[in-house]
Design an enzyme around this catalytic site. Structure first.
Site, PDB file in Angstrom:
ATOM      1  N   VAL A  12       4.101  10.382  -2.664  1.00 45.70           N
ATOM      2  CA  VAL A  12       4.483  10.261  -1.256  1.00 45.70           C
ATOM      3  C   VAL A  12       5.976   9.925  -1.321  1.00 45.70           C
ATOM      4  O   VAL A  12       6.350   8.814  -1.693  1.00 45.70           O
ATOM      5  CB  VAL A  12       3.688   9.164  -0.522  1.00 45.70           C
ATOM      6  CG1 VAL A  12       4.278   8.931   0.870  1.00 45.70           C
ATOM      7  CG2 VAL A  12       2.220   9.549  -0.418  1.00 45.70           C
ATOM      8  N   PRO A  13       6.835  10.900  -1.032  1.00 45.92           N
ATOM      9  CA  PRO A  13       8.269  10.762  -1.319  1.00 45.92           C
ATOM     10  C   PRO A  13       9.031   9.925  -0.298  1.00 45.92           C
ATOM     11  O   PRO A  13       9.876  10.426   0.450  1.00 45.92           O
ATOM     12  CB  PRO A  13       8.747  12.213  -1.334  1.00 45.92           C
ATOM     13  CG  PRO A  13       7.865  12.897  -0.347  1.00 45.92           C
ATOM     14  CD  PRO A  13       6.515  12.230  -0.505  1.00 45.92           C
ATOM     15  N   CYS A  14       8.780   8.633  -0.314  1.00 43.46           N
ATOM     16  CA  CYS A  14       9.467   7.738   0.615  1.00 43.46           C
ATOM     17  C   CYS A  14      10.976   7.748   0.377  1.00 43.46           C
ATOM     18  O   CYS A  14      11.747   7.428   1.287  1.00 43.46           O
ATOM     19  CB  CYS A  14       8.902   6.327   0.518  1.00 43.46           C
ATOM     20  SG  CYS A  14       8.756   5.684  -1.152  1.00 43.46           S
ATOM     21  N   HIS A  15      11.396   8.161  -0.814  1.00 40.84           N
ATOM     22  CA  HIS A  15      12.831   8.248  -1.096  1.00 40.84           C
ATOM     23  C   HIS A  15      13.528   9.306  -0.242  1.00 40.84           C
ATOM     24  O   HIS A  15      14.733   9.254  -0.071  1.00 40.84           O
ATOM     25  CB  HIS A  15      13.064   8.517  -2.589  1.00 40.84           C
ATOM     26  CG  HIS A  15      12.504   9.814  -3.063  1.00 40.84           C
ATOM     27  ND1 HIS A  15      11.177   9.973  -3.406  1.00 40.84           N
ATOM     28  CD2 HIS A  15      13.081  11.029  -3.225  1.00 40.84           C
ATOM     29  CE1 HIS A  15      10.970  11.221  -3.789  1.00 40.84           C
ATOM     30  NE2 HIS A  15      12.102  11.887  -3.680  1.00 40.84           N
ATOM     31  N   ARG A  16      12.771  10.233   0.326  1.00 36.95           N
ATOM     32  CA  ARG A  16      13.358  11.294   1.163  1.00 36.95           C
ATOM     33  C   ARG A  16      13.523  10.870   2.617  1.00 36.95           C
ATOM     34  O   ARG A  16      13.913  11.690   3.449  1.00 36.95           O
ATOM     35  CB  ARG A  16      12.499  12.558   1.085  1.00 36.95           C
ATOM     36  CG  ARG A  16      12.470  13.169  -0.292  1.00 36.95           C
ATOM     37  CD  ARG A  16      11.696  14.471  -0.343  1.00 36.95           C
ATOM     38  NE  ARG A  16      11.458  14.809  -1.737  1.00 36.95           N
ATOM     39  CZ  ARG A  16      10.323  15.295  -2.207  1.00 36.95           C
ATOM     40  NH1 ARG A  16       9.314  15.545  -1.387  1.00 36.95           N
ATOM     41  NH2 ARG A  16      10.194  15.544  -3.494  1.00 36.95           N
TER      42      ARG A  16
END
Length: 181
Positions: A138-142
């Site tokens: 789950v790419p929370c960095h994006r």
């Protein structure tokens, strides 16, 4: 959240990551801690019934793909099965919206809130992402703060780790040059 059967640590270009699993899905994916020992302790405290063990084939494939993403291979990882039992409904919606952001692209917390039909819930989106048990699947960095600021990031190294992953992905803001061009 579902009970994990096993977990393992694995090397990536940004450091040692960890993954926990049950019979058919990923229960947790964690970015590096200050040391592999702290990461192992975190996994053992969050998943006390799980044994540190070699991964089964579906987990080995997920590890290969996460490692590839962190080496710059564009893979959205959306087909990896995640154990969402116990994850609040709002967080599930936020995680699904985040998973729809392709590698190299970003959204703001406010845009994610809008995408899930909750305009004005940018802060709640940030809180949900701060509790993300599946980074970087789950790419929370994006997801960035307004104005392209990095905002918070709960992984070790905070916003610098977030920016490092975005750099690896050659992130772009809209049609503009990349963040690191």
């Amino acid at each position: 959240m579902a009970g994990a059967l096993g977990f393992c640590l694995f090397a990536t270009p940004i450091g040692e990551c960890a993954m926990a699993w049950d019979e058919a899905s990923l229960v947790a994916v964690h970015l590096p801690e200050a040391s592999p020992e702290r990461l192992r302790a975190r996994m053992q405290s969050r998943h006390p019934a799980a044994a540190q063990t070699p991964p089964p084939p579906f987990v080995a494939e997920a590890i290969r793909r996460v490692r590839g993403l962190l080496e710059g291979e564009p893979d959205d990882l959306r087909d990896l099965q995640l154990a969402m039992e116990g994850v609040p409904e709002f967080n599930r919606r936020v995680y699904e919206a985040a998973r729809a952001i392709p590698p190299g692209q970003v959204m703001t917390y406010g845009e994610v809130a809008q995408a899930i039909g909750e305009p004005g819930a940018a802060r709640a989106v940030g809180q949900a992402l701060g509790h993300n048990p599946f980074a970087p699947v789950v790419p929370c960095h994006r997801v960035l703060a307004a104005g392209g600021r990095p905002g918070g990031f709960s992984a070790d190294g905070g916003a610098l780790t977030k920016l490092k992953i975005l750099e690896i992905e050659k992130a772009r803001l809209g049609g503009e040059r990349g963040l690191f061009d």
